[in-house]
Design a protein around this motif. Structure first.
Motif, PDB file in Angstrom:
ATOM      1  N   ALA A 169      31.112  43.045  33.034  1.00 39.28           N
ATOM      2  CA  ALA A 169      31.270  44.260  32.233  1.00 39.28           C
ATOM      3  C   ALA A 169      31.980  43.960  30.916  1.00 39.28           C
ATOM      4  O   ALA A 169      31.617  44.505  29.864  1.00 39.28           O
ATOM      5  N   ALA A 170      32.967  43.061  30.970  1.00 31.97           N
ATOM      6  CA  ALA A 170      33.697  42.705  29.748  1.00 31.97           C
ATOM      7  C   ALA A 170      32.795  41.957  28.777  1.00 31.97           C
ATOM      8  O   ALA A 170      32.876  42.145  27.554  1.00 31.97           O
ATOM      9  N   VAL A 171      31.919  41.100  29.314  1.00 32.86           N
ATOM     10  CA  VAL A 171      30.969  40.391  28.452  1.00 32.86           C
ATOM     11  C   VAL A 171      30.046  41.397  27.765  1.00 32.86           C
ATOM     12  O   VAL A 171      29.800  41.319  26.555  1.00 32.86           O
ATOM     13  N   GLY A 172      29.544  42.346  28.548  1.00 31.88           N
ATOM     14  CA  GLY A 172      28.652  43.351  27.982  1.00 31.88           C
ATOM     15  C   GLY A 172      29.328  44.252  26.972  1.00 31.88           C
ATOM     16  O   GLY A 172      28.677  44.778  26.060  1.00 31.88           O
ATOM     17  N   ALA A 173      30.649  44.424  27.116  1.00 31.39           N
ATOM     18  CA  ALA A 173      31.371  45.318  26.216  1.00 31.39           C
ATOM     19  C   ALA A 173      31.726  44.667  24.888  1.00 31.39           C
ATOM     20  O   ALA A 173      32.115  45.361  23.933  1.00 31.39           O
ATOM     21  N   PRO A 202      38.636  28.401  23.938  1.00 29.49           N
ATOM     22  CA  PRO A 202      37.492  29.125  23.354  1.00 29.49           C
ATOM     23  C   PRO A 202      37.854  30.560  22.966  1.00 29.49           C
ATOM     24  O   PRO A 202      38.440  31.299  23.763  1.00 29.49           O
ATOM     25  N   VAL A 203      37.493  30.948  21.758  1.00 30.67           N
ATOM     26  CA  VAL A 203      37.891  32.254  21.235  1.00 30.67           C
ATOM     27  C   VAL A 203      37.216  33.390  21.996  1.00 30.67           C
ATOM     28  O   VAL A 203      37.845  34.404  22.319  1.00 30.67           O
ATOM     29  N   VAL A 204      35.919  33.252  22.286  1.00 31.89           N
ATOM     30  CA  VAL A 204      35.211  34.338  22.969  1.00 31.89           C
ATOM     31  C   VAL A 204      35.805  34.575  24.354  1.00 31.89           C
ATOM     32  O   VAL A 204      35.965  35.728  24.786  1.00 31.89           O
ATOM     33  N   ASP A 205      36.147  33.508  25.072  1.00 27.99           N
ATOM     34  CA  ASP A 205      36.797  33.669  26.373  1.00 27.99           C
ATOM     35  C   ASP A 205      38.109  34.435  26.230  1.00 27.99           C
ATOM     36  O   ASP A 205      38.448  35.285  27.073  1.00 27.99           O
ATOM     37  N   GLN A 206      38.838  34.150  25.174  1.00 25.72           N
ATOM     38  CA  GLN A 206      40.110  34.849  24.969  1.00 25.72           C
ATOM     39  C   GLN A 206      39.881  36.323  24.614  1.00 25.72           C
ATOM     40  O   GLN A 206      40.671  37.184  25.006  1.00 25.72           O
ATOM     41  N   MET A 207      38.818  36.603  23.904  1.00 31.09           N
ATOM     42  CA  MET A 207      38.487  38.002  23.612  1.00 31.09           C
ATOM     43  C   MET A 207      38.169  38.751  24.901  1.00 31.09           C
ATOM     44  O   MET A 207      38.561  39.918  25.072  1.00 31.09           O
ATOM     45  N   LEU A 208      37.465  38.088  25.814  1.00 25.94           N
ATOM     46  CA  LEU A 208      37.202  38.704  27.116  1.00 25.94           C
ATOM     47  C   LEU A 208      38.508  38.949  27.870  1.00 25.94           C
ATOM     48  O   LEU A 208      38.696  39.993  28.503  1.00 25.94           O
ATOM     49  N   ALA A 209      39.405  37.973  27.807  1.00 25.89           N
ATOM     50  CA  ALA A 209      40.664  38.091  28.536  1.00 25.89           C
ATOM     51  C   ALA A 209      41.493  39.275  28.051  1.00 25.89           C
ATOM     52  O   ALA A 209      42.193  39.927  28.843  1.00 25.89           O
ATOM     53  N   VAL A 210      41.441  39.562  26.761  1.00 20.03           N
ATOM     54  CA  VAL A 210      42.164  40.725  26.232  1.00 20.03           C
ATOM     55  C   VAL A 210      41.695  41.996  26.934  1.00 20.03           C
ATOM     56  O   VAL A 210      42.498  42.860  27.318  1.00 20.03           O
ATOM     57  N   GLN A 211      40.388  42.116  27.116  1.00 22.60           N
ATOM     58  CA  GLN A 211      39.850  43.288  27.816  1.00 22.60           C
ATOM     59  C   GLN A 211      40.223  43.282  29.295  1.00 22.60           C
ATOM     60  O   GLN A 211      40.576  44.320  29.865  1.00 22.60           O
ATOM     61  N   LEU A 212      40.146  42.117  29.930  1.00 20.10           N
ATOM     62  CA  LEU A 212      40.395  42.046  31.370  1.00 20.10           C
ATOM     63  C   LEU A 212      41.844  42.357  31.715  1.00 20.10           C
ATOM     64  O   LEU A 212      42.114  42.910  32.790  1.00 20.10           O
ATOM     65  N   LEU A 213      42.765  42.016  30.831  1.00 23.35           N
ATOM     66  CA  LEU A 213      44.170  42.347  31.092  1.00 23.35           C
ATOM     67  C   LEU A 213      44.373  43.851  31.243  1.00 23.35           C
ATOM     68  O   LEU A 213      45.265  44.300  31.978  1.00 23.35           O
ATOM     69  N   ARG A 214      43.545  44.622  30.565  1.00 24.98           N
ATOM     70  CA  ARG A 214      43.666  46.094  30.651  1.00 24.98           C
ATOM     71  C   ARG A 214      43.109  46.619  31.971  1.00 24.98           C
ATOM     72  O   ARG A 214      43.300  47.785  32.305  1.00 24.98           O
ATOM     73  N   GLN A 215      42.395  45.766  32.708  1.00 23.59           N
ATOM     74  CA  GLN A 215      41.763  46.209  33.955  1.00 23.59           C
ATOM     75  C   GLN A 215      42.462  45.636  35.195  1.00 23.59           C
ATOM     76  O   GLN A 215      41.876  45.615  36.275  1.00 23.59           O
ATOM     77  N   LEU A 216      43.676  45.172  35.030  1.00 29.39           N
ATOM     78  CA  LEU A 216      44.368  44.531  36.155  1.00 29.39           C
ATOM     79  C   LEU A 216      44.508  45.423  37.382  1.00 29.39           C
ATOM     80  O   LEU A 216      44.261  44.960  38.509  1.00 29.39           O
ATOM     81  N   PRO A 217      44.926  46.685  37.274  1.00 31.41           N
ATOM     82  CA  PRO A 217      45.089  47.498  38.493  1.00 31.41           C
ATOM     83  C   PRO A 217      43.812  47.589  39.325  1.00 31.41           C
ATOM     84  O   PRO A 217      43.837  47.430  40.546  1.00 31.41           O
ATOM     85  N   GLU A 218      42.674  47.847  38.658  1.00 30.10           N
ATOM     86  CA  GLU A 218      41.415  47.951  39.388  1.00 30.10           C
ATOM     87  C   GLU A 218      41.006  46.606  39.982  1.00 30.10           C
ATOM     88  O   GLU A 218      40.517  46.537  41.132  1.00 30.10           O
ATOM     89  N   ALA A 219      41.209  45.527  39.230  1.00 31.70           N
ATOM     90  CA  ALA A 219      40.843  44.195  39.723  1.00 31.70           C
ATOM     91  C   ALA A 219      41.686  43.805  40.926  1.00 31.70           C
ATOM     92  O   ALA A 219      41.180  43.238  41.897  1.00 31.70           O
ATOM     93  N   ARG A 220      42.995  44.104  40.875  1.00 34.66           N
ATOM     94  CA  ARG A 220      43.870  43.807  42.013  1.00 34.66           C
ATOM     95  C   ARG A 220      43.398  44.524  43.265  1.00 34.66           C
ATOM     96  O   ARG A 220      43.298  43.935  44.347  1.00 34.66           O
TER      97      ARG A 220
END
Length: 472
Positions: A127-131, A350-368
């Motif tokens: 989802a983060a890649v698609g976003a 890699p910059v793109v991976d880090q851009m994805l990580a910025v988004q994923l950090l916001r989704q920690l509660p759901e991912a946990r």
């Protein structure tokens, strides 16, 4: 004259008996010769006794005797009465071998690989890649793409992650790394000199042991399964005799045991570490794989002096192993030192991976929540499977992680692992996680796979464990 323990030599001999049509003595002799040629075992090293090596790799003593005879006839082995068999060779001098830890990564030979507890990716990664929008990527392309310390937005997000957990942190205290393994390696390179004493838990993360051994550190173990006050008390006694360069701990979720450090233990450890002024490396790589209902991992670092503490974290364990992003949180002085080392290795993650990580950090509660539900279900299935098909095996229900620390009474874990490899199953024996080659009756058993690999491998492992038992 250096001697190599049979347990360590066994781990260097990963896969030696597979893929060949020659008899076992010839295959073993060739594998030992290759270790000498590559410099994985330095020339002049004294090999284990034939009996000890045979027991460690799960073959008859006659197989080892024949292999040694072949090597001696070919000039690769020198035997002297009373001093053992010394391996000869002209291999290049280099970094010590990694005991087969990475041998299975990237291989798909039809066997069953239980050597890693890595998890399948969460849907949130896709989802983060698609976003990611073309506009965001285009904006990133306007610069040179080199961020040695990490993408500023990601460093800010990780700093907020730590502040939310009660640890005051600025972005300048964050170094983004290619996973937690690189983070641990950078710390050993930047903070440890050859000959320094480093205190580690026993058992502990084998990647850290390999990095420290490669750096030439002197490892001093403390029991990881001690009662809350015993570990800190042992640390205090040691600090009176040796001055360790640092102490490496996994307080949140421990690899390989899966234990979690409770509040009394945290208080005791923090008091002992602060009292003796010891630099602490807190590896929280598995912290997000807690099976408990805590909202977020609890760090030991808020109780410790900021200038004498480094914390390792990662997104790879929770979200996906293919997302190679971790970090180090430490003082700005240490961060600058480690960043200089990192720049000499890869310049920037890699910059793109880090851009994805910025988004994923916001989704920690759901991912946990999703990951904990997944791990709990798979753990329950595995415990039922083991109780039914391996009733003599023992384990403690983990507080987190993706593997069980299993004790097989009476079995030799190294021999079990070698026998299993020859049957197409890769498994990691207990001594690989020990600074002193302990835990000879333990295996780390990943329970989180979805393809039924463990269920298919279990009959092989049970049979190999029974065959590894020494004769009475």
């Amino acid at each position: 004259m250096d001697r190599i323990p049979p347990t360590r030599l066994s781990r260097l001999l990963t896969g030696w008996s597979k893929g060949g049509t020659e008899a076992l003595p010839r295959l073993l002799a060739d594998a030992l010769r290759e270790l000498a040629e590559r410099g994985d075992v330095t020339p002049g090293t004294v090999l284990p006794s034939q009996r000890a090596l045979a027991a460690a790799i799960g073959v008859s003593r006659s197989t080892v005797t024949a292999a040694f005879g072949l090597l001696e006839a070919e000039g690769w082995l020198e035997s002297r009465q009373g001093s053992g068999s010394r391996l000869r060779g002209s291999g290049a001098v280099g970094e010590p071998a990694t005991e087969g830890r990475l041998a299975s990564f990237g291989t798909r030979d039809g066997g069953i690989d239980l050597s890693s507890g890595a998890l399948d990716g969460l849907p949130s990664v896709a989802a983060a890649v698609g976003a990611l929008s073309a506009r965001e990527v285009t904006a990133a392309l306007s610069g040179d793409g080199y961020f040695p310390y990490g993408l500023p937005e990601l460093r800010a997000g990780i700093a907020q992650y730590h502040r939310s957990a009660g640890l005051p942190t600025s972005p300048e205290q964050i170094l983004v790394t290619a996973g937690s393994q690189q983070a641990v390696w950078l710390i050993t390179q930047g903070l440890v000199e050859p000959g320094d004493t480093v205190i580690v838990e026993d058992p502990t993360y084998r990647g850290a042991l390999e990095a420290l051994r490669a750096r030439g550190a002197r490892l001093v173990p403390l029991p990881a399964d001690a009662a809350p006050g015993e570990g800190p008390a042992a640390l205090a006694r040691l600090a009176g005799h040796v001055r360790p360069r640092l102490v490496y701990l996994q307080p949140s979720v421990h690899n390989p045991t899966g234990r979690g450090m409770g509040e009394p233990a945290r208080r005791a450890w923090a008091a002992a570490l602060a009292e003796h002024g010891l630099y602490t490396v807190e590896d929280n790589a598995y912290a997000e794989l807690s099976l408990r209902d805590d909202a977020a991992p609890v760090s030991l670092a808020p109780r410790l002096p900021p200038a004498a503490t480094a914390t390792v974290g990662t997104l790879s364990k929770l979200f996906w192993g293919g997302l190679r992003l971790g970090w180090i949180r430490a003082s700005t002085t240490v961060i600058r030192r480690l960043a200089d080392i990192k720049k000499s290795v890869d310049l920037s993650c890699p910059v793109v991976d880090q851009m994805l990580a910025v988004q994923l950090l916001r989704q920690l509660p759901e991912a946990r929540a999703r990951r904990r539900a997944q791990l709990r279900a798979r753990l329950a299935e595995t415990e039922r499977l083991l109780a039914d098909r391996a009733p003599r095996w023992r384990w403690e229900r983990p507080a987190g992680g993706s593997a069980l620390w299993v004790e097989i009474p009476g079995a030799d874990a190294e021999a079990t692992a070698q026998l299993a490899r020859r049957a197409g199953v890769l498994i990691v024996p207990g001594p690989a996680f020990s600074a002193v080659d302990g835990f000879r009756h333990h295996l780390r058993l990943p329970f989180a796979d979805r393809d039924g690999g463990l269920e298919r491998a279990l009959p092989v492992l049970v049979d190999c464990a029974e065959r590894s038992r020494p004769p009475h």
